[in-house]
Write an enzyme that holds these catalytic residues in place. Structure first.
Site: not given
Length: 262
Positions: A99, A189, A191
């Site tokens: 990002c 994202h 994660e």
């Protein structure tokens, strides 16, 4: 600098640049640790110093955050991060930008980033693979239409020279790209799961609603997609970790028979 995942022992280390408290390595960090990597996390917003170079690290992971990638006044560590990104690309040290981190990669290497005129892209969004993705060592296994968690107001509008686009979406064209042999950047994202996105929605909800967005719907979509998010992007994280381990092994001094001594 804090060292996480000490169970990985004295294995190869990844330098992790974290820009704010609620944007850690999450699932990506968990999967990197599972490959045997150690994470050296620099909490830049607290004033922790970044290293002068990457000689002690086999990989560089630059995480997300709310600051604009060019706002050196708000984030005075950004010039040093850009230097590390350029060093990683020049030396083929594996790099992954997430990002904001992906936007830093694009900006540092000659691309550009802009604020979205249509407002934020948030929630779980399906992505499509581009031709080069099929043979990419990190993104080659991503299934068509895989959901990705999104939370961004800025986006890359021009890729760096020589960049190879890998994934795209209907509302944001540059979702993943590669530069050189070992540098990757993503707009989404990989994660995060539903809990992290719920925290972001609580913080950014008023802004999203003012733009006509639906923060609650975004959270619901990520929670619904979370099993697929963990499976797909966990595998991608491990694939990048394998690239890091291969790089570390290639640059390790040989101690075998016939190795030079002295």
């Amino acid at each position: 600098m804090t060292t996480e995942n000490r169970a990985a022992g004295d294995g190869a280390a990844v330098l992790v640049v974290q820009h704010e408290e609620d944007a850690g390595a999450g699932l990506v960090g968990e999967r990197l640790a599972a490959t045997g990597l150690r994470l050296d996390v620099v909490r830049a917003w607290l004033g922790e110093a970044l290293p002068a170079d990457l000689r002690e690290h086999a990989g560089l992971l630059v995480l997300g955050g709310s600051v604009n990638c060019e706002d050196d006044g708000a984030a005075p560590w950004l010039p040093r991060v850009r230097d590390l990104v350029r060093e990683a690309v020049a030396g083929e040290t594996p790099l992954l930008g997430i990002c904001l981190g992906g936007q830093i990669v694009a900006h540092a290497l000659g691309g550009s980033v802009t604020t979205r005129t249509s407002g934020a892209e948030v929630g779980a969004v399906p992505l499509r693979g581009l031709p080069a993705a099929a043979h990419d060592p990190v993104f080659g296994g991503v299934p068509e239409g895989a959901p990705a968690a999104q939370w961004h107001w800025d986006e890359v509008d021009r890729l760096p020279p020589g960049a190879v686009p890998l994934l795209t979406g209907d509302d944001c064209p540059h979702q993943a790209f590669r530069v050189g042999r070992a540098a990757w950047a993503v707009q989404f994202h990989p994660e995060v799961g539903g809990d992290t996105v719920a925290a972001w929605a609580a913080a950014d909800g008023p802004r999203l609603r003012a733009e006509g967005g639906d923060p609650e719907g975004a959270v619901t979509s990520v929670r619904h997609a979370e099993p697929a998010l963990r499976a797909v992007w966990g595998a991608v994280s491990e694939a990048w970790g394998t690239v890091v381990l291969t790089h570390a092994a290639e640059r390790a001094p040989s101690n075998g028979p016939g190795a030079p001594v002295g």
